[in-house]
Design a protein around this motif. Structure first.
Motif, short mmCIF file in Angstrom:
data_model
loop_
_atom_site.label_atom_id
_atom_site.label_comp_id
_atom_site.label_asym_id
_atom_site.label_seq_id
_atom_site.Cartn_x
_atom_site.Cartn_y
_atom_site.Cartn_z
N ALA A 1 8.73 8.30 -13.70
CA ALA A 1 9.08 7.09 -12.96
C ALA A 1 8.83 7.27 -11.47
O ALA A 1 8.30 6.37 -10.79
CB ALA A 1 10.54 6.71 -13.23
N ILE A 2 9.18 8.43 -10.93
CA ILE A 2 9.00 8.68 -9.50
C ILE A 2 7.51 8.77 -9.16
O ILE A 2 7.07 8.27 -8.11
CB ILE A 2 9.75 9.96 -9.10
N LEU A 3 6.72 9.39 -10.01
CA LEU A 3 5.28 9.45 -9.78
C LEU A 3 4.67 8.05 -9.79
O LEU A 3 3.80 7.73 -8.97
CB LEU A 3 4.61 10.32 -10.84
N ARG A 4 5.13 7.20 -10.69
CA ARG A 4 4.63 5.81 -10.73
C ARG A 4 5.05 5.05 -9.47
O ARG A 4 4.28 4.22 -8.96
CB ARG A 4 5.15 5.10 -11.98
N LEU A 5 6.26 5.31 -8.98
CA LEU A 5 6.70 4.68 -7.74
C LEU A 5 5.78 5.07 -6.59
O LEU A 5 5.41 4.23 -5.77
CB LEU A 5 8.15 5.10 -7.44
N TYR A 6 5.41 6.33 -6.52
CA TYR A 6 4.54 6.81 -5.45
C TYR A 6 3.18 6.10 -5.50
O TYR A 6 2.66 5.66 -4.47
CB TYR A 6 4.35 8.31 -5.59
N LEU A 7 2.63 5.99 -6.69
CA LEU A 7 1.33 5.32 -6.84
C LEU A 7 1.42 3.84 -6.50
O LEU A 7 0.52 3.28 -5.87
CB LEU A 7 0.81 5.52 -8.26
N PHE A 8 2.51 3.20 -6.90
CA PHE A 8 2.68 1.78 -6.58
C PHE A 8 2.79 1.58 -5.06
O PHE A 8 2.15 0.68 -4.50
CB PHE A 8 3.91 1.21 -7.27
N GLU A 9 3.62 2.38 -4.41
CA GLU A 9 3.81 2.20 -2.97
C GLU A 9 2.51 2.40 -2.21
O GLU A 9 2.25 1.70 -1.23
CB GLU A 9 4.89 3.16 -2.46
N ASP A 10 1.70 3.35 -2.65
CA ASP A 10 0.41 3.54 -1.99
C ASP A 10 -0.50 2.33 -2.19
O ASP A 10 -1.13 1.86 -1.24
CB ASP A 10 -0.26 4.80 -2.52
N ALA A 11 -0.57 1.83 -3.41
CA ALA A 11 -1.43 0.68 -3.69
C ALA A 11 -0.95 -0.57 -2.96
O ALA A 11 -1.74 -1.36 -2.45
CB ALA A 11 -1.50 0.42 -5.19
N ALA A 12 0.37 -0.74 -2.87
CA ALA A 12 0.93 -1.92 -2.21
C ALA A 12 0.74 -1.88 -0.70
O ALA A 12 0.62 -2.91 -0.05
CB ALA A 12 2.41 -2.06 -2.54
N SER A 13 0.72 -0.68 -0.13
CA SER A 13 0.60 -0.56 1.32
C SER A 13 -0.84 -0.67 1.79
O SER A 13 -1.09 -0.91 2.97
CB SER A 13 1.19 0.78 1.80
N ALA A 14 -1.80 -0.52 0.88
CA ALA A 14 -3.21 -0.51 1.28
C ALA A 14 -3.73 -1.80 1.90
O ALA A 14 -4.30 -1.74 2.99
CB ALA A 14 -4.09 -0.04 0.13
N PRO A 15 -3.57 -3.01 1.38
CA PRO A 15 -3.11 -3.31 0.01
C PRO A 15 -4.29 -3.40 -0.95
O PRO A 15 -5.37 -3.84 -0.58
CB PRO A 15 -2.44 -4.67 0.17
#
Length: 250
Positions: A78-92
């Protein structure tokens, strides 16, 4: 085979089974341990290359896909998925962010079914589900975070900005918990963290925490006032003498 032969064969057979088990289990164990290590360091604020996170998540998938409750593995995933989501969302990267968010929600709920006492994952679930607006059921997730870790410092530092940032939408019980948590952060001597939280939240939350600070020992309020001057000068902390800021009154 004689009885003595069977006796001799027993330990040899057992050793063979153990060797086979070790060859199968240890690689999975080390892969899982690596994913859990990366996840723990992500929570602690460390950055990783996306490829390393993706690879760890792929390897961790073998530990969680069988449907068994493996708390550490599900939490790490779950934490690894959170990291990937936050990176994709910040790009965006919109499409990737949408896909990552859906996977994150699924991963969080799967992990929480296995470890329903994980206050950090409840906080993440609240943050994710309330991105498009807070509904009453979302508050239950934040409430579960407080219920399972009311006094853990590292969680408080992550939770308090989220809670006070949603202050106008909280019910009375959660609002009280959030304000008390801010006061506890101050009393724990985390003045810079408290100042950063205060500077980032809305006026309603600021008023509420200033009222609550009246009950905090003056020495802590004075140190918070100095920390606030670095990010938001001139905040009138209750009971703190600011006459030194007004040289014409000396």
């Amino acid at each position: 085979m004689t009885a003595s032969g069977l006796v001799r064969a027993g330990p040899i057979s057992l050793a063979g089974v153990l060797l086979v088990w070790t060859a199968i289990a240890l690689p999975a164990f080390w892969r899982s341990a690596d994913a859990e290590r990366i996840a723990a360091q992500i929570v602690g604020g460390r950055s990783f290359q996306l490829d390393a996170v993706r690879q760890a998540l792929v390897e961790e998938g073998g530990q969680t896909s069988a449907g068994r409750c493996q708390p550490a593995a599900r939490r790490a995933a779950a934490i690894l998925r959170l990291y990937l989501f936050e990176d994709a969302a910040s790009a965006p990267r919109r499409d990737e962010a949408d896909r990552s968010l859906a996977e994150l929600r699924t991963g969080l709920r799967s992990a929480l079914r296995c470890i329903p006492t994980d206050a950090y994952l409840w906080l993440v679930l609240f943050s994710m589900e309330s991105r498009s607006g807070i509904r009453p059921e979302h508050l239950d997730y934040l409430g579960m975070s407080y219920a399972n870790a009311p006094n853990e410092g590292w969680i408080a530092l992550k939770r308090n900005p989220v809670a006070l940032g949603s202050f106008t939408m909280l019910n009375d019980d959660l609002a009280r918990l959030a304000v008390n948590e801010f006061a506890q952060i101050v009393q724990n001597g985390l003045y810079d963290d408290a100042a950063a939280i205060y500077a980032a939240v809305g006026p309603e939350a600021r008023i509420a925490v200033l009222v609550r600070l009246i009950e905090v020992p003056l020495s802590h309020r004075e140190r918070l006032s100095r920390a606030l001057d670095a990010v938001l000068p001139g905040v009138p902390i209750p009971g703190v003498d600011r006459s030194d800021d007004q040289p014409w009154k000396r």
